[in-house]
Scaffold this active site. Structure first.
Site, PDB file in Angstrom:
ATOM      1  N   SER A 155      -6.189  -6.404  -3.035  1.00 12.18           N
ATOM      2  CA  SER A 155      -5.733  -7.721  -3.480  1.00 12.18           C
ATOM      3  C   SER A 155      -6.838  -8.758  -3.303  1.00 12.18           C
ATOM      4  O   SER A 155      -7.893  -8.653  -3.931  1.00 12.18           O
ATOM      5  CB  SER A 155      -4.444  -8.094  -2.753  1.00 12.18           C
ATOM      6  N   GLY A 168       3.417  -0.028  -6.150  1.00  8.89           N
ATOM      7  CA  GLY A 168       3.262  -1.363  -6.692  1.00  8.89           C
ATOM      8  C   GLY A 168       1.989  -1.998  -6.177  1.00  8.89           C
ATOM      9  O   GLY A 168       0.956  -1.333  -6.027  1.00  8.89           O
ATOM     10  N   HIS A 169       2.056  -3.290  -5.851  1.00  6.75           N
ATOM     11  CA  HIS A 169       0.850  -4.033  -5.495  1.00  6.75           C
ATOM     12  C   HIS A 169       0.228  -3.555  -4.180  1.00  6.75           C
ATOM     13  O   HIS A 169      -0.987  -3.367  -4.101  1.00  6.75           O
ATOM     14  CB  HIS A 169       1.180  -5.529  -5.385  1.00  6.75           C
ATOM     15  N   VAL A 170       1.044  -3.322  -3.162  1.00  9.32           N
ATOM     16  CA  VAL A 170       0.498  -2.955  -1.848  1.00  9.32           C
ATOM     17  C   VAL A 170       0.473  -1.434  -1.728  1.00  9.32           C
ATOM     18  O   VAL A 170       1.095  -0.836  -0.849  1.00  9.32           O
ATOM     19  CB  VAL A 170       1.303  -3.604  -0.706  1.00  9.32           C
ATOM     20  N   SER A 192      -5.591  -2.810  -6.339  1.00  9.18           N
ATOM     21  CA  SER A 192      -4.724  -3.907  -6.786  1.00  9.18           C
ATOM     22  C   SER A 192      -5.399  -5.276  -6.645  1.00  9.18           C
ATOM     23  O   SER A 192      -4.871  -6.169  -5.988  1.00  9.18           O
ATOM     24  CB  SER A 192      -3.422  -3.927  -5.961  1.00  9.18           C
TER      25      SER A 192
END
Length: 294
Positions: free
Chosen positions: A130, A273-275, A154
């Protein structure tokens, strides 16, 4: 050169509480570690170090508001092969102590160069998720000679702008149940974070400190890199995205990265997903090691 006892400015009650929750999350670290501070021109940087002392270096850069404690599901596998340095990104909510916020893309690269130099790291592999993925891309463009290879998980923006839902959920984090709604939006029911970590995340949201999470600058982050910038990447790079990514369309990010970044390996991971490093750690840990060892 390290500093185990930096001068920490007087913390507010919410800051003291945050530091306590950070330590509670760090108790989840499954292997031996040591923590210390290294000085940089932008402030004291907190580092968690693990793994064999004679192993090659591997730098880890966390997601926004998650801090280096987020790597607890990954650190045992990665530290079996590498000397890992989980670095608290200066200016975010963590244990690093900002003194002169860099704020710009060049400033953040200079900050990380300072960290490398004080740790005695000539060249390292880097993994970033991220916000950490955004920092990783920025660093390999600014200082490719210091990077052996890069794993970008991500990434925040980098390839595509945030979906407008991201700002809606982020702006409501401090509202009642805002953290729960945010984590539910990002992770759905695919994974349950440890209660210690959720407590730390919530404490970070509620910690009001003007020296952390500064307002974005036009030459800072978040940032979508240009075609020419992405075409100029010289470092072997692995990009992992979750099929249930919500901050942007993962297929579009995959396509742009695959088209522009020379030699990039890219994969969209199912049931993540994102994490994704916390949602599917067993798969991500092995996939990352396979890339690093090629």
């Amino acid at each position: 050169m390290t500093n185990d006892s930096p001068i920490i400015p007087k913390l507010s009650a919410s800051g003291i509480h945050y530091f306590q929750t950070y330590d509670e999350s760090l108790a989840l670290w499954p292997i031996p570690y040591k923590t210390f501070y290294v000085p940089t021109r932008f402030g004291q940087t907190h580092v968690i170090e693990s793994g064999p002392e004679d192993a090659p270096p591997l730098v880890l850069l966390h997601g926004a508001l998650f801090s280096s404690t987020m790597w607890y599901p990954n650190i045992a596998d990665w530290s079996s092969k590498y000397r890992t340095y989980a670095i608290d990104i200066i200016g975010d909510k963590n244990k690093s102590i900002p003194a002169d916020l860099c704020g710009t893309r060049k400033g953040y690269a200079d900050w990380l160069l300072d960290v490398f130099n004080h740790l005695g790291i000539e060249k390292s592999h880097i993994i970033g998720l991220s916000l950490g993925g955004l920092h990783t891309m920025n660093f390999i463009l600014c200082a490719s000679e210091r990077v052996e290879s890069a794993v970008i998980l991500s990434p925040a923006e980098t390839f595509l702008p945030f979906h407008h839902d991201f700002y809606q959920y982020a702006l409501n984090l401090a509202e009642p149940n805002g953290v729960d709604h945010f984590l539910k939006w990002m992770m759905a029911d695919r994974s349950v974070l440890h209660e210690n970590f959720v407590k730390q995340f919530h404490a970070g949201v509620m910690w009001q400190d003007g020296s952390r999470n500064p307002k974005p600058k036009t030459d800072g982050f978040p940032y979508v890199f240009t075609d020419d910038e992405l075409k100029s990447v010289k470092v072997p790079t692995l990009l992992l995205l979750g099929e249930h990514e919500v901050i942007y369309d993962p297929k579009s990010a995959f396509n742009r990265a695959s088209t522009l970044v020379p030699g990039i390996e890219a994969e969209i991971i199912k049931n993540a997903g994102h994490v994704l490093s916390m949602e599917r750690p067993a798969y991500v840990n092995k996939r990352v090691l396979r890339f690093l060892e090629t």
